[in-house]
Design an enzyme around this catalytic site. Structure first.
Site, PDB file in Angstrom:
ATOM      1  N   TYR A  14      -6.719   7.180 -14.631  1.00  0.00           N
ATOM      2  CA  TYR A  14      -5.330   7.656 -14.657  1.00  0.00           C
ATOM      3  C   TYR A  14      -4.683   7.293 -15.995  1.00  0.00           C
ATOM      4  CZ  TYR A  14      -0.373   7.630 -13.112  1.00  0.00           C
ATOM      5  OH  TYR A  14       0.985   7.828 -12.976  1.00  0.00           O
ATOM      6  N   ASP A  38       8.826   8.048  -7.390  1.00  0.00           N
ATOM      7  CA  ASP A  38       8.939   7.430  -8.713  1.00  0.00           C
ATOM      8  C   ASP A  38      10.343   7.600  -9.262  1.00  0.00           C
ATOM      9  OD1 ASP A  38       8.645   6.446 -11.253  1.00  0.00           O
ATOM     10  OD2 ASP A  38       7.001   7.776 -11.805  1.00  0.00           O
ATOM     11  N   ASP A  96       2.924   0.316 -10.282  1.00  0.00           N
ATOM     12  CA  ASP A  96       2.585   1.434  -9.402  1.00  0.00           C
ATOM     13  C   ASP A  96       1.590   0.951  -8.361  1.00  0.00           C
ATOM     14  OD1 ASP A  96       4.181   3.108 -10.881  1.00  0.00           O
ATOM     15  OD2 ASP A  96       2.558   4.444 -11.533  1.00  0.00           O
TER      16      ASP A  96
END
Length: 120
Positions: A14, A38, A96
């Protein structure tokens, strides 16, 4: 359930793909019906088209990611990363947390950051 190693490698992919501007690889890590929040507390982004738009805009805006610590896995279906997002004129420090499905795809991303995590 995906392995600890699979989840950690997916998050490294990612970061690497995001920084290379490779939106297709980033979005390919997600399930078609995945959900992104987010930051946590804001409206959710749901589904393939919305996720592709989210990452296309982020990459086009010049955002770059730098890991602040090693990626962490879990004994369950989640992995997390602490990182810094550098956008022209702004820096955001975030964590995250990704939840993975049985097929190894990300089914949920929860981004933890707030007003105090932004530097201008």
């Amino acid at each position: 359930m995906p392995s600890h190693e699979h989840m950690k490698q997916a998050l490294q992919t990612y970061v690497d793909a995001f920084n290379a501007g490779d939106v297709a690889t980033v979005t390919g890590l997600y399930a078609d019906d995945a959900v992104i929040e987010d930051p946590v507390g804001h409206p959710q982004i749901t589904g393939r088209a919305a996720i592709e738009e989210f990452y296309t805009n982020a990459v086009a805006g010049g955002a770059k990611l730098t890991l602040d610590a090693p990626i962490r896995g879990s004994h369950g279906d989640r992995a997390a990363m602490a990182f810094t997002i550098d956008v022209p004129g702004m820096r955001i420090r975030a964590i995250d947390v990704m939840t993975f499905g049985a097929d190894g795809k990300i089914i949920r991303m929860d981004a933890h950051w707030g007003p105090g995590d932004i530097e201008t």
